[in-house]
Design a protein around this motif. Structure first.
Motif, short mmCIF file in Angstrom:
data_model
loop_
_atom_site.label_atom_id
_atom_site.label_comp_id
_atom_site.label_asym_id
_atom_site.label_seq_id
_atom_site.Cartn_x
_atom_site.Cartn_y
_atom_site.Cartn_z
N UNK A 1 -3.24 18.64 -7.47
CA UNK A 1 -4.52 19.15 -7.94
C UNK A 1 -5.11 18.31 -9.07
N UNK A 2 -4.32 17.40 -9.62
CA UNK A 2 -4.76 16.60 -10.77
C UNK A 2 -5.54 15.38 -10.27
N UNK A 3 -6.87 15.44 -10.43
CA UNK A 3 -7.70 14.36 -9.88
C UNK A 3 -7.44 13.02 -10.57
N UNK A 4 -6.98 13.05 -11.80
CA UNK A 4 -6.73 11.79 -12.50
C UNK A 4 -5.48 11.10 -11.93
N UNK A 5 -4.46 11.88 -11.61
CA UNK A 5 -3.27 11.30 -11.01
C UNK A 5 -3.53 10.87 -9.57
N UNK A 6 -4.53 11.49 -8.96
CA UNK A 6 -4.78 11.25 -7.54
C UNK A 6 -5.87 10.22 -7.27
N UNK A 7 -6.56 9.78 -8.30
CA UNK A 7 -7.66 8.82 -8.12
C UNK A 7 -7.09 7.40 -8.05
N UNK A 8 -6.55 7.06 -6.87
CA UNK A 8 -5.87 5.78 -6.69
C UNK A 8 -6.46 4.99 -5.53
N UNK A 9 -7.61 4.35 -5.75
CA UNK A 9 -8.18 3.53 -4.67
C UNK A 9 -7.35 2.25 -4.49
N UNK A 10 -6.79 2.09 -3.32
CA UNK A 10 -5.97 0.91 -3.00
C UNK A 10 -6.72 0.03 -2.01
N UNK A 11 -6.67 -1.28 -2.22
CA UNK A 11 -7.14 -2.20 -1.20
C UNK A 11 -6.26 -2.00 0.03
N UNK A 12 -6.86 -1.92 1.20
CA UNK A 12 -6.06 -1.69 2.39
C UNK A 12 -5.00 -2.78 2.59
N UNK A 13 -5.34 -3.99 2.16
CA UNK A 13 -4.38 -5.09 2.30
C UNK A 13 -3.17 -4.90 1.40
N UNK A 14 -3.30 -4.06 0.36
CA UNK A 14 -2.21 -3.87 -0.60
C UNK A 14 -1.23 -2.78 -0.17
N UNK B 1 0.72 -2.64 2.31
CA UNK B 1 2.00 -3.21 2.76
C UNK B 1 2.94 -3.47 1.59
N UNK B 2 2.38 -3.86 0.43
CA UNK B 2 3.22 -4.10 -0.74
C UNK B 2 3.51 -2.81 -1.51
N UNK B 3 2.53 -1.94 -1.59
CA UNK B 3 2.69 -0.71 -2.38
C UNK B 3 3.46 0.38 -1.63
N UNK B 4 3.39 0.35 -0.31
CA UNK B 4 4.07 1.38 0.48
C UNK B 4 4.70 0.73 1.70
N UNK C 1 4.21 9.96 -2.80
CA UNK C 1 4.56 10.52 -1.50
C UNK C 1 4.26 9.54 -0.38
N UNK C 2 3.13 8.86 -0.48
CA UNK C 2 2.77 7.89 0.56
C UNK C 2 3.81 6.77 0.62
N UNK C 3 4.22 6.30 -0.56
CA UNK C 3 5.25 5.27 -0.60
C UNK C 3 6.58 5.77 -0.07
N UNK C 4 6.95 7.00 -0.46
CA UNK C 4 8.22 7.55 -0.01
C UNK C 4 8.26 7.79 1.48
N UNK C 5 7.18 8.30 2.03
CA UNK C 5 7.12 8.54 3.48
C UNK C 5 7.13 7.22 4.24
N UNK C 6 6.40 6.24 3.71
CA UNK C 6 6.38 4.92 4.37
C UNK C 6 7.78 4.32 4.43
N UNK C 7 8.54 4.49 3.36
CA UNK C 7 9.91 3.96 3.36
C UNK C 7 10.76 4.63 4.44
N UNK C 8 10.52 5.92 4.65
CA UNK C 8 11.27 6.64 5.69
C UNK C 8 10.89 6.13 7.07
N UNK C 9 9.61 5.81 7.25
CA UNK C 9 9.17 5.25 8.54
C UNK C 9 9.91 3.94 8.81
N UNK C 10 10.16 3.18 7.75
CA UNK C 10 10.83 1.89 7.91
C UNK C 10 12.34 1.98 8.00
#
Length: 711
Positions: free
Chosen positions: A270-283, A285-288, A315-324
């Motif tokens: 619910x915290x918009x400040x923690x959630x405001x994370x615009x990532x370049x789509x190209x990034x 692969x490195x971040x997650x 969570x996105x990074x953690x889930x991505x690691x599980x996919x891999x």
């Protein structure tokens, strides 16, 4: 908000739509609607009091438990229908809308609408859903392409492509009840937090149970639910002819438990400040790492986007690691189960979906009975109406609004909104703790707030949606894909600040911080919340408090982060921010003291935004009511003063009975406090003490200095 005491819940529930949607009264939790007989008609020319005298319990002191005083008589005599997990005032509105939808659809079907028309789509969708014999005959036919694609996965790139192709627009960043998605990730499209342009937001998902706590809690109730879930997973796989269902069910539960550990808790999300994370789509692969993001975004239709917001980056990074890292066979089993579960359980109707009865019975046993405590499923005809309304919302809504929401009601509600906005302006001006600088910004935001009543100015185009009279599941899956395409189709287009996020037949209301706007659908503007012929005290205490609640969402702990243009911006002085934070903390502590179930307290921080909106909304609704009297005292009706009727009407909007399993789920996952505790909001309003004589020593009594006044 969301009202839904479930979905205000009216609770109006907080979401981030077109811009963060805040508050929707929960459509599923119905807050309370008196099912008791209406009070006897008042004498001659006197207006109806608008309150249910028979539903009260006058043996309870208002100052000890205002909810029981207002609703105890009704609660003692009312039994929750076997096909519902809860019942209340919102349910009454839902049943009214349901009856009207049934009439509309029956009339459409009888009129033999032209091929290619929305009327034909509505009639065919409904007919397909009601065709039980056809559903039994088709079996898994409409799901088979999806199952085949899962079976063909041979590597991580193929897995990533299937995951991307399954993404749907079924999440909402600020609506706690919509954090869950059947797919591993969900996508939400809205105006960016800091720029006037649409952006896609990627959100955590992938759990078959409502929240991470269902997987991680040591509570015995949760342990039992996990065991029931594993049994359900195995049974559904077995029904579909999948080999080794028990072993695969254990593997699926183990994988989902790992996903749950990666998930961010509700309060953090619910915290918009923690959630405001615009990532370049190209990034990504490195971040997650772990997902082939190029394949994922291509399949999701997002490959042209330069930036995507990662709402829960951990969570996105953690889930991505599980996919891999997790074995491909485990992922294929997981995806197979979720495809079956999604088809067997239709979240839009909160009931069995469009697969044969054997599958539906299994799905209801877990989702309906284990998770919500509901003994039996709603009859198919009612589910068919909800499913049709969900898939073709604007097509149904346009006809609904034309027939059931007269211009006179729209005008009267708009007048109430103007009065309550004026009361808010006056309230802000009277605040002694707020600096002139912050007051000016708050009043400017309120003045520019866009209010939409009844229905949207523009309607959805369904011309590209294929609906067949013999393919119930295919219709639903195509409608979900159509909705997703509609949402991502906004990317790159000018922002529409007049966009609606609810249909006219939806029983709810919503505040949209990113649009600085509110939607009040036609279906909530009806009895018992709004009656053009009722006493103003009842209308202001019911729908007026809803309106006030939604206005206040623009200034709650989330709304206060956004300026009058809907941009995430700090417009508070440091001193004002400190006072606001301290008052918010005290209110959270007040709600955290409530214990709806033994050992399970309300999470005051998780429900903070809704609690602020309840207190502030009731405050300004009362001010607007008093102002509407033009300096005169209201007449006494049914032995009650105007102020007593106002607060009693408010308390009765939260009339509710709910099964323990459903209540537990709500407390753990919802951004709204349970209905019974929302009715006790009155304890923070000085005028309530004068109206009902609450005294020191009574359970709800708060000394004047302890009453929380935020706005």
């Amino acid at each position: 908000m969301s009202l839904r005491p479930n979905l205000l819940s009216l609770g109006l529930a907080l979401a981030v739509a077109g811009g963060l949607a805040a508050c929707k009264p929960a459509a599923n939790e119905t807050a309370a609607a008196p099912a008791a007989a209406a009070p006897a008609a008042p004498a001659a020319a006197a207006p109806a009091s608008g309150v249910d005298l028979a539903g009260m319990d006058k043996s309870v002191k208002p100052g000890d438990d205002f909810d029981a005083f207002a609703n105890g008589g009704w609660r003692k005599n009312f039994e929750i229908p076997a096909d519902r997990s809860n019942y209340g005032a919102f349910t009454v509105l839902l049943e009214t809308a349901e009856k009207r939808n049934a009439e509309l659809i029956a009339q459409l079907a009888a009129s033999k609408p032209a091929d290619g028309s929305d009327a034909r789509r509505i009639a065919d969708f409904h007919a397909a859903y009601m065709d039980e014999a056809g559903i039994e005959k088709r079996g898994l036919q409409s799901l088979q392409p999806q199952l085949d694609a899962i079976g063909a996965i041979a590597d991580r790139a193929g897995l990533s492509r299937v995951l991307g192709g399954s993404v749907r627009a079924d999440t909402d960043p600020l609506n706690a009840t919509n954090f869950h998605t059947d797919n591993l990730f969900g996508v939400f499209v809205a105006k960016a937090l800091e720029e006037p342009a649409y952006v896609a937001t990627l959100m955590q998902g992938g759990l078959g149970m409502p929240d991470r706590e269902y997987y991680l809690s040591s509570d015995k109730e949760m342990a039992a639910t996990r065991a029931a879930y594993e049994t359900y997973v195995a049974a559904l796989l077995k029904q579909a002819g999948i080999a080794e269902p028990e072993a695969k069910a254990k593997s699926i539960l183990a994988l989902e438990t790992k996903i749950a550990k990666a998930h961010a808790p509700v309060v953090e999300s619910q915290n918009v400040h923690k959630s405001n994370n615009p990532w370049d789509t190209a990034a990504f692969a490195q971040r997650a790492p772990g997902i082939d993001w190029a394949a994922f975004f291509d399949a999701a239709g997002l490959s042209s986007q330069k930036t995507i917001v990662a709402w829960q980056p951990g969570a996105i990074g953690g889930i991505a690691r599980l996919v891999g890292s997790e074995p491909l066979p485990a992922w294929k089993d997981y995806l197979t189960f979720h495809a079956l579960d999604h088809a067997a359980w239709n979240e839009a109707v909160r009931g069995p979906g469009e697969l044969p009865k054997a599958y539906s019975d299994l799905a209801f046993g877990f989702h309906g009975t284990t998770l919500a405590g509901t003994p039996q499923a709603r009859e198919r005809g009612k589910r068919a109406l909800d499913a049709t309304s969900a898939a073709l919302g604007d097509a149904v809504g346009k006809i609904y609004a034309e027939k059931y929401f007269p211009a006179a009601s729209k005008q009267k509600v708009e007048e109430m909104v103007r009065n309550i906005l004026a009361a808010f302006d006056e309230r802000v001006d009277s605040l002694t703790w707020m600096t002139a600088e912050t007051k000016a910004k708050a009043r400017e935001k309120a003045k520019s707030m866009r209010v939409s009543v009844g229905y949207p100015e523009r309607w959805r185009d369904y011309s590209k949606l294929e609906i067949r009279a013999d393919d119930a599941l295919g219709n639903r899956l195509r409608a979900e894909l159509q909705e997703y395409r509609h949402q991502i189709g906004k990317l790159g287009q000018p922002v529409d600040n007049g966009e609606w996020w609810m249909t006219p037949q939806t029983v709810n209301a919503v505040q949209l911080p990113l649009q600085n706007a509110m939607n009040f659908p036609a279906a909530i503007l009806d009895k018992p919340f709004f009656d053009p012929g009722a006493d103003p005290a009842a209308n202001y205490g019911a729908i007026g408090a809803v309106i006030g609640h939604e206005i206040s969402h623009g200034f709650d702990d989330t709304g206060a982060e956004f300026d009058g243009t809907g941009r995430l911006a700090n417009w508070w002085t440091p001193a004002d921010t400190q006072h606001f934070d301290e008052a918010t903390k005290k209110l959270a502590e007040q709600y955290s003291a409530y214990e709806p179930l033994p050992g399970l307290h309300v999470n005051g921080k998780q429900t903070s935004g809704e609690n602020i909106a309840d207190v502030s909304g009731l405050t300004i609704a009362y001010m607007a009511y008093r102002k509407s009297l033009g300096g005169k005292e209201a007449p006494v009706i049914d032995g009650l003063t105007g102020d007593q009727r106002f607060f009693l009407s408010y308390g009765q909007t939260w009339r509710s009975k709910i099964r323990d399993a459903a209540l537990r789920q709500r407390i753990l996952t919802d951004g709204h406090a349970p209905a019974a505790q929302r009715a006790q909001t009155v304890r923070n309003i000085d005028a309530w003490y004068d109206a009902w004589g609450a005294k020191p020593g009574e359970k709800l009594y708060l000394a004047p200095e302890q009453r929380i006044k935020i706005w």
